[in-house]
Write a protein that holds these residues in place. Structure first.
Motif, PDB file in Angstrom:
ATOM      1  N   GLY A 240       9.317   4.605   0.794  1.00 58.29           N
ATOM      2  CA  GLY A 240       8.877   3.390   1.469  1.00 58.29           C
ATOM      3  C   GLY A 240       7.521   2.916   0.990  1.00 58.29           C
ATOM      4  O   GLY A 240       6.730   3.701   0.455  1.00 58.29           O
ATOM      5  N   LEU A 241       7.270   1.638   1.182  1.00 62.99           N
ATOM      6  CA  LEU A 241       5.994   0.997   0.856  1.00 62.99           C
ATOM      7  C   LEU A 241       5.425   0.371   2.120  1.00 62.99           C
ATOM      8  O   LEU A 241       6.165  -0.239   2.899  1.00 62.99           O
ATOM      9  CB  LEU A 241       6.189  -0.114  -0.177  1.00 62.99           C
ATOM     10  N   LEU A 242       4.129   0.499   2.321  1.00 59.08           N
ATOM     11  CA  LEU A 242       3.462  -0.088   3.473  1.00 59.08           C
ATOM     12  C   LEU A 242       3.090  -1.536   3.169  1.00 59.08           C
ATOM     13  O   LEU A 242       2.571  -1.840   2.094  1.00 59.08           O
ATOM     14  CB  LEU A 242       2.205   0.722   3.802  1.00 59.08           C
ATOM     15  N   VAL A 243       3.361  -2.424   4.120  1.00 57.76           N
ATOM     16  CA  VAL A 243       2.964  -3.825   4.026  1.00 57.76           C
ATOM     17  C   VAL A 243       1.714  -3.977   4.902  1.00 57.76           C
ATOM     18  O   VAL A 243       1.763  -3.741   6.111  1.00 57.76           O
ATOM     19  CB  VAL A 243       4.094  -4.768   4.508  1.00 57.76           C
ATOM     20  N   LYS A 244       0.595  -4.352   4.282  1.00 59.64           N
ATOM     21  CA  LYS A 244      -0.671  -4.474   5.011  1.00 59.64           C
ATOM     22  C   LYS A 244      -0.944  -5.939   5.355  1.00 59.64           C
ATOM     23  O   LYS A 244      -0.283  -6.844   4.871  1.00 59.64           O
ATOM     24  CB  LYS A 244      -1.819  -3.917   4.169  1.00 59.64           C
ATOM     25  N   GLY A 245      -1.956  -6.141   6.193  1.00 61.75           N
ATOM     26  CA  GLY A 245      -2.389  -7.489   6.532  1.00 61.75           C
ATOM     27  C   GLY A 245      -1.427  -8.205   7.461  1.00 61.75           C
ATOM     28  O   GLY A 245      -1.359  -9.434   7.446  1.00 61.75           O
ATOM     29  N   THR A 246      -0.719  -7.453   8.288  1.00 58.40           N
ATOM     30  CA  THR A 246       0.297  -8.044   9.175  1.00 58.40           C
ATOM     31  C   THR A 246      -0.247  -8.308  10.574  1.00 58.40           C
ATOM     32  O   THR A 246       0.520  -8.347  11.547  1.00 58.40           O
ATOM     33  CB  THR A 246       1.544  -7.139   9.246  1.00 58.40           C
ATOM     34  N   GLY A 247      -1.547  -8.470  10.686  1.00 61.30           N
ATOM     35  CA  GLY A 247      -2.156  -8.787  11.986  1.00 61.30           C
ATOM     36  C   GLY A 247      -1.996  -7.642  12.966  1.00 61.30           C
ATOM     37  O   GLY A 247      -2.298  -6.489  12.643  1.00 61.30           O
ATOM     38  N   GLU A 248      -1.488  -7.936  14.140  1.00 61.41           N
ATOM     39  CA  GLU A 248      -1.326  -6.928  15.183  1.00 61.41           C
ATOM     40  C   GLU A 248      -0.136  -6.003  14.937  1.00 61.41           C
ATOM     41  O   GLU A 248      -0.015  -4.984  15.608  1.00 61.41           O
ATOM     42  CB  GLU A 248      -1.147  -7.615  16.541  1.00 61.41           C
ATOM     43  N   ARG A 249       0.730  -6.359  14.006  1.00 60.69           N
ATOM     44  CA  ARG A 249       1.925  -5.555  13.742  1.00 60.69           C
ATOM     45  C   ARG A 249       1.560  -4.370  12.856  1.00 60.69           C
ATOM     46  O   ARG A 249       1.015  -4.525  11.765  1.00 60.69           O
ATOM     47  CB  ARG A 249       2.997  -6.404  13.054  1.00 60.69           C
TER      48      ARG A 249
ATOM     49  N   ALA B  32       0.824  -1.202   0.000  1.00 60.91           N
ATOM     50  CA  ALA B  32       0.000   0.000   0.000  1.00 60.91           C
ATOM     51  C   ALA B  32       0.861   1.256   0.000  1.00 60.91           C
ATOM     52  O   ALA B  32       2.069   1.201   0.243  1.00 60.91           O
ATOM     53  CB  ALA B  32      -0.922  -0.007   1.225  1.00 60.91           C
ATOM     54  N   VAL B  33       0.204   2.376  -0.251  1.00 57.82           N
ATOM     55  CA  VAL B  33       0.842   3.686  -0.230  1.00 57.82           C
ATOM     56  C   VAL B  33       1.025   4.112   1.225  1.00 57.82           C
ATOM     57  O   VAL B  33       0.088   4.033   2.024  1.00 57.82           O
ATOM     58  CB  VAL B  33      -0.030   4.721  -0.985  1.00 57.82           C
ATOM     59  N   HIS B  34       2.221   4.551   1.568  1.00 59.15           N
ATOM     60  CA  HIS B  34       2.503   5.037   2.922  1.00 59.15           C
ATOM     61  C   HIS B  34       2.764   6.534   2.872  1.00 59.15           C
ATOM     62  O   HIS B  34       3.369   7.039   1.927  1.00 59.15           O
ATOM     63  CB  HIS B  34       3.707   4.304   3.516  1.00 59.15           C
TER      64      HIS B  34
END
Length: 185
Positions: free
Chosen positions: A102-111, A77-79
């Motif tokens: 940078g690029l956002l990594v989504k779907g990482t649970g609680e992180r 995702a866009v950060h």
């Protein structure tokens, strides 16, 4: 886990864990290659560095113990943060210039706020992924300039392939763009 037949994919295979004698924590080094619609993108590959494992996406273990994220497939995702941005990062290549690409990594649970962003020397940030090249052992250093250029190349490759579909809004998922992370060395 496999490479998707459609869209943009960063495929990371974790290879090894290592620890510098001067550090209290280890790092994980893997190799990545990028794909568009299941086909390799020439020249878009290298190494990715993370903190030590095992991978864990919980706050109680993964975040508290400064571990890497779990193997899996995650949307990109866009950060738009103060330190890192996908669209409006500083043009200066200085390590002190902000915001960095940078690029956002989504779907990482609680992180929260797991990013693909430039690194320098050993590894930068907990849970995040730092592009690199030429890392032979724990004493090998990440070149900030090289790492920054790799992040920009990833962003530019997605923009070029998605054209007007590349989102402009912070937090927006990049259509069809994922990172697939394999291995728990």
């Amino acid at each position: 886990m496999s490479i998707p037949a459609k869209g943009f994919c960063i495929y990371l295979q974790r290879k090894r864990e290592e620890k510098r004698t001067t550090r209290k924590y280890g790092r994980t080094v893997g190799e990545y290659r990028c794909y568009w619609d299941g086909q390799t993108i020439a020249g878009l590959s290298g190494q990715l560095v993370e903190r030590q494992g095992p991978g864990d996406n919980t706050d109680a273990v993964g975040n508290a113990k400064d571990l890497r994220i779990a193997a899996g497939t995650y949307p990109l995702a866009v950060h738009d943060g103060a330190k890192y941005q996908t669209l409006n990062y500083a043009s200066s290549g200085s390590p002190s210039a902000k915001p960095k690409p940078g690029l956002l990594v989504k779907g990482t649970g609680e992180r929260d706020y797991i990013l693909v962003h430039p690194g320098m020397d050993y590894v930068w940030a907990v849970g995040c992924l730092n592009p690199a090249s030429g890392l032979a052992d724990a004493n090998s250093k990440i070149s900030y300039s090289d790492s920054r250029q790799q992040v920009i190349a990833l962003i530019d490759a997605m923009k070029a392939r998605l054209g007007g579909q590349f989102p402009k809004k912070a937090g927006a998922t990049i259509p069809g763009a994922v990172i697939v992370i394999t291995g728990e060395p």
